[in-house]
Each structure stands twice: as C-alpha cells, then as structure tokens.
Scaffold this motif. Structure first.
Motif, short mmCIF file in Angstrom:
data_model
loop_
_atom_site.label_atom_id
_atom_site.label_comp_id
_atom_site.label_asym_id
_atom_site.label_seq_id
_atom_site.Cartn_x
_atom_site.Cartn_y
_atom_site.Cartn_z
N MET A 74 0.83 -1.20 0.00
CA MET A 74 0.00 0.00 0.00
C MET A 74 0.87 1.25 0.00
N TYR A 75 1.90 1.28 0.83
CA TYR A 75 2.78 2.44 0.87
C TYR A 75 3.57 2.58 -0.42
N VAL A 76 4.10 1.48 -0.93
CA VAL A 76 4.88 1.54 -2.16
C VAL A 76 4.06 2.15 -3.30
N ASN A 77 2.83 1.70 -3.46
CA ASN A 77 2.02 2.12 -4.60
C ASN A 77 1.30 3.45 -4.39
N SER A 78 0.98 3.78 -3.15
CA SER A 78 0.29 5.05 -2.92
C SER A 78 1.26 6.23 -2.96
N TYR A 79 2.56 5.97 -2.71
CA TYR A 79 3.55 7.04 -2.77
C TYR A 79 4.43 6.97 -4.02
#
Length: 304
Positions: A74-79
């Motif tokens: 989630m963090y990798v793709n949202s940022y």
C-alpha cells in the motif's frame, strides 16, 4: 568583536539544529506536499481496510504477517506517484475491454489488477526474461495457449487475444489449485511451483505458504492496486476526467493476402506506419505474411 560574532553564530547554529532535529510528537503529522496536475497529494499514514477480499475470497487481515505485507505494498504504490497516476490514466482506456473479456470467460474482475502489476498497461511491455505484452506471456506459454509468436506476428502484444489466453490459464490454475488467490500466485510462480510448496509445507492456501520474495509480494501488490484504484480519492489521486486516456474510436480491416510493405499499406488506409504500429503492436516487422486459409484483423483509427 570577533567573540561577539562567534557567539551570535553559535546561537543561530543551535537554533537550526534544534529545528532540524525536532522530535515530532505522536500527535503531530509530517505532511509532504506534491503537486499533481490540477490537484494536490499529501503523504501521511495510511489506514488499511478492516476487511478485504480478492475475487470473493477473504484476506486474513487479523494476522500480523498479512497486515505487514499488505501495508508494504500500500505504501509503495500510494507514494509511487508517477507510476500510480499513469496506471490510473491508462486504466480508463483499457480496463473496460479487459473487464468485459474476464466476465465473458468467467474470471473474476479482480484479475484486471493482476494484468496491471504485470505490465502497468503498457502496450510494449517486455521483461528481461522475454515475457511480453499486457499479460507478460513467455513465448512457449503463449503458444501453448493459442497465441501466434513469430518474427512477424507476436500476439502476446494483441491485448484482446492475450486476455482470452490469460483467462484460460487462470481457469485451469483455479481448477487445479482450488482458489482464485492460489491461481493468481500461480500466474507468477507456476502451478507446479505452488503445488510443490503446498505439498512440502503441508498447507492449502496462499497466505500460509512460505514463498520466494517475488511471489510472496505478488498477490499483495494486486490487493494494493485494487484498493487504491477502487478508491483513488481516499489516497489523494484526484485526476480530472480530461486528464485520463480515453478509448479511441477505431475500425478494423480484415487481411487475407500477404502485405509486403506495411508502411505502404498504412498510407493506403489514410494513416502512417507509426499509427498502424501503435494500434497493432503485435505486427513486429514491416511486412505481414498471410498463409492460405489464414486471415488477420488490423485495427486502425476510425475515419473522420
């Protein structure tokens, strides 16, 4: 005088260090502002959904290991702003057709996100290992599932045909492995690899398997894209409608005879070679050999 200047410099330096190394309390939130087209994006802590499903199968978010793996993607793709924004733009053009084929073939709609993590919906996507197209088929697997792969024609780049082939693979994988989640993992690891892991580890589902890093992350990458693309505004991806890549109006030409020069053929059809290849990336050379009894359908922009 020098002593006074050194004293002042010391105070300024101390103040800067205090600012730089300021300890943020738990109630404070660091906001990073990133300008994106007409809107803004802010980075902050993400709240994972309490319940989540893939293809109607529950994700066990009550397990710490599962939460952390989902959280990472989630963090990798949202940022990863440039990547996710471009995927959202391309999705407007390609997902309606892909979704339609998935439905026709009886494959859950969630598998469109598998297609996205495989290729980012880039027509010319090709991996270092030789996998190609939206669904990243290797040549041997592509041929096994009915796609033509030659020097002149490579139907791994034919979005419609490759999607049908991917559906066939996924249906067979699901029938052998028992769940859609395992079928998704098998798209990366192979059915044999997943079966061996289940047998050796004496487990029967993806979330209990200890896998190589790529396959271990694979399904969670799909889950992250599903969550972000299903609710883009929640993750501050607000793109104006006019910024999305729309479906283009096209027409088709059925070819039953060999074309010795595709650039000349394009001119005869009122377009140039670049446009012809843009709509038909499966044409790999400047000619198309059509054997007796065979035909090809070429897509072209709709005439004005």
């Amino acid at each position: 005088m020098k002593s006074f200047l050194w004293f002042v410099l010391g105070l300024v330096t101390a103040g800067l260090l205090t600012y730089v190394f300021h300890v943020v309390s738990p109630n404070e939130r660091i906001i990073e502002k990133v300008i994106v087209s007409e809107g803004e994006q802010f980075s902050y802590e993400l709240d994972l959904p309490k319940d989540f499903e893939f293809a109607g199968e529950k994700v066990p978010l009550d397990e710490e290991d599962i939460i952390e793996r989902f959280d990472r993607e989630m963090y990798v793709n949202s940022y990863w702003h440039s990547h996710t924004i471009l995927v959202l733009k391309r999705a407007q053009r390609w997902l309606p057709m892909i979704d339609k084929i998935l439905k026709e073939e009886g494959v859950p709609s969630d598998f469109k996100y598998l297609c996205i993590i495989e290729s980012d919906l880039m027509l010319t996507a090709r991996s270092g290992s030789g996998a190609a197209g939206f669904w990243q088929f290797m040549p041997s697997t592509a041929r096994e599932y009915g796609l033509t792969v030659t020097k002149e024609v490579d139907e791994r780049y034919h979005v419609e045909k490759a999607t049908h082939a991917a559906c066939e693979y996924l249906m067979k994988a699901k029938n052998r492995l028992g769940t859609w989640t395992l079928a998704a993992a098998a798209y990366n690891r192979g059915v044999t690899g997943i079966l061996k892991g289940m047998k050796d580890q004496k487990v029967d589902n993806y979330y209990d398997l200890l896998l190589n890093q790529e396959t271990s992350r694979y399904v969670f990458r799909i889950l992250a894209l599903k969550e972000i693309m299903s609710e883009p505004k929640k993750y501050n991806f607000e793109l104006s409608t006019h910024q999305l890549y729309n479906q283009e109006k096209t027409r088709t030409v059925t070819v039953t005879k060999t074309i010795s020069n595709l650039a000349e053929f394009a001119k005869q059809e009122g377009v140039n070679y670049k446009i012809l290849k843009r709509h038909n990336p499966w044409l790999r050379q400047n000619k198309l050999t059509v054997r007796k009894g065979k035909s090809y359908v070429i897509t072209l922009p709709q005439s004005e």
